[in-house]
Write an enzyme that holds these catalytic residues in place. Sequence first.
Site, PDB file in Angstrom:
ATOM      1  N   CYS A 147       1.011  -1.241   0.049  1.00 18.65           N
ATOM      2  CA  CYS A 147      -0.066  -0.037  -0.133  1.00 18.65           C
ATOM      3  C   CYS A 147       0.943   1.290   0.125  1.00 18.65           C
ATOM      4  O   CYS A 147       1.279   1.998   1.029  1.00 18.65           O
ATOM      5  CB  CYS A 147      -0.956  -0.117   1.351  1.00 18.65           C
ATOM      6  SG  CYS A 147      -2.221  -1.490   1.380  1.00 18.65           S
ATOM      7  N   ALA A 148       1.415   1.751  -1.181  1.00 19.34           N
ATOM      8  CA  ALA A 148       2.797   2.262  -1.127  1.00 19.34           C
ATOM      9  C   ALA A 148       2.749   3.668  -1.089  1.00 19.34           C
ATOM     10  O   ALA A 148       3.547   4.701  -0.836  1.00 19.34           O
ATOM     11  CB  ALA A 148       3.492   1.852  -2.338  1.00 19.34           C
ATOM     12  N   GLY A 187       4.806   6.916  -1.414  1.00 22.87           N
ATOM     13  CA  GLY A 187       5.937   6.331  -1.792  1.00 22.87           C
ATOM     14  C   GLY A 187       7.094   6.422  -0.924  1.00 22.87           C
ATOM     15  O   GLY A 187       8.293   6.294  -1.390  1.00 22.87           O
ATOM     16  N   GLY A 188       7.133   7.303   0.509  1.00 14.68           N
ATOM     17  CA  GLY A 188       8.101   7.179   1.008  1.00 14.68           C
ATOM     18  C   GLY A 188       8.839   6.172   1.589  1.00 14.68           C
ATOM     19  O   GLY A 188      10.129   6.071   1.485  1.00 14.68           O
ATOM     20  N   LYS A 189       8.130   5.233   1.909  1.00 15.13           N
ATOM     21  CA  LYS A 189       8.567   3.842   2.407  1.00 15.13           C
ATOM     22  C   LYS A 189       9.347   3.130   1.284  1.00 15.13           C
ATOM     23  O   LYS A 189      10.269   2.479   1.514  1.00 15.13           O
ATOM     24  CB  LYS A 189       7.679   3.109   3.278  1.00 15.13           C
ATOM     25  CG  LYS A 189       7.092   3.715   4.492  1.00 15.13           C
ATOM     26  CD  LYS A 189       6.170   3.043   5.339  1.00 15.13           C
ATOM     27  CE  LYS A 189       5.597   3.350   6.559  1.00 15.13           C
ATOM     28  NZ  LYS A 189       4.917   4.701   6.402  1.00 15.13           N
ATOM     29  N   ASP A 246      -5.275  -3.503  -6.300  1.00 15.31           N
ATOM     30  CA  ASP A 246      -5.886  -3.682  -4.960  1.00 15.31           C
ATOM     31  C   ASP A 246      -4.736  -4.644  -4.317  1.00 15.31           C
ATOM     32  O   ASP A 246      -5.014  -6.077  -4.798  1.00 15.31           O
ATOM     33  CB  ASP A 246      -7.288  -4.086  -4.744  1.00 15.31           C
ATOM     34  CG  ASP A 246      -7.836  -4.459  -3.519  1.00 15.31           C
ATOM     35  OD1 ASP A 246      -6.717  -4.290  -2.658  1.00 15.31           O
ATOM     36  OD2 ASP A 246      -8.904  -4.368  -3.434  1.00 15.31           O
ATOM     37  N   CYS A 270      -0.259   3.221  11.263  1.00 10.02           N
ATOM     38  CA  CYS A 270      -0.119   4.673  11.931  1.00 10.02           C
ATOM     39  C   CYS A 270      -1.432   4.603  12.834  1.00 10.02           C
ATOM     40  O   CYS A 270      -2.133   5.926  13.074  1.00 10.02           O
ATOM     41  CB  CYS A 270       0.095   5.906  11.158  1.00 10.02           C
ATOM     42  SG  CYS A 270      -1.098   5.831   9.746  1.00 10.02           S
TER      43      CYS A 270
END
Length: 463
Positions: free
Chosen positions: A274-275, A278-280, A326, A401
Amino acid sequence: MSSSQRAMRQAPTQARTDAGATAPLWQLLATVASTLQSVLAGRSATAALETVAPSLRPGVQSLLYQTLRSLGRAQVLRSRLVARTPPPPVDALLCTALALCWHEAKAPYPAHTLLHQTVEAAKHRPATRAQAGFVNACLRRFLRERAALIAATDADPLAHWNHPPWWVRRLQIDHPQAWQQILQAADAPAPMVLRVNQQKCTPAQYLQALEAINIEASPVGVSGLVLRRPVPVQQLPGFEAGWVSVQDAGAQLAAPLLLQGLNLHAPLRVLDACAAPGGKTAHLLELAPPGASWHVTALEVDAARSGRIHANLARLGLHAQVLVADAACPQDWWRQSGGLPFDAILLDAPCTASGIVRRHPDVRWLRRPTDIDQLAAQQARLLNALWPLLRPGGRLLYCTCSVFRAEGEDQVQMFLAHHKDAARMPAPGHLLPTSADNRPTGQDDMHYDHDGFFYALLEKKPA
């Protein structure tokens, strides 16, 4: 009082909105009230602020976030001032003024200035013009009876904690020793934290670059720097060249946790399920050793949000396969990703976002109690769908989170009960939000200034 608040007090009816621009305070207050009304109707503050003129947006966002952090107090005060809730436009304007002026030391403008300019805002808005006298009377009464009204509302949980009562009760059950700490941290504005791209420079080198242009910062974690004061990213050295990204210190734990114990020099197949934004994904790629042959796939169900992944990777000079799909339906995308088991899967699952309320103060007012169970069911579907795609000996990092146990510890315990081939590896579990105010003397550790997260690292046992 912050430097921005002092600047506002020096020009009480003209407020800075962007570099070199000012606007009448009544205009900002009217726009804040209109935006608050949208949030109370169920729209996110981020989406509502996108409709605000760019020249007004910085000032409106600052005042809106302060309003949202004191909205519970404002609503209880308003209920003391009027017998019945006014129409939504009038209510939003009253609550905006009360939230901004109830705490004298934290008010961005003198109380009488806020009163006068709020009445001006009522006069200028067609939806509130007929009620301008009513707004004026309510606020004048509040100023006359301020001390008594505040004292009378102190014992009300909504006023005291500025969170919905159901949220407070849930935290008391989930974290009986830390629920007050969590609520207090949520009302402290979050610092701006950078993640240094160590493929381009070291944190020490970047710290020197910041010091050269008088931006104060301190190290946090392995790759992080906390700025003493936030600055526009355009002012950061090398930002467009990909030297740094903005990412909370707690979020910077994800990529290293997933990769620990794996042979990073081997060809690895990595999935960020679940990107967006895109930070991770970027952090995973930044940790690849020179010459490593990794295939990283980033999934995002929302086509528009997937564009942010492309933009972030392009700025950093990194590459991943980005698919709009998905993650819970592998039959739609697994072959496109290579059709082979993954060595590492990062599942940063959709959640209530209850751990990042200090950055998004609207979240507490947007969520409903039923959202927790609905999101927990979605998280379980994702875990069950992705686990078969992991090779034996591979690792899956489940994170949210959220500070609610249903989205963290309870979710993982349920998964382990149904998957005997899963072994739990060392990881923080519930990483509760804290602020710099709670940091012990001499400590400079990310465990004392970060958002709230949950991390569970699962390894698939060999067959």
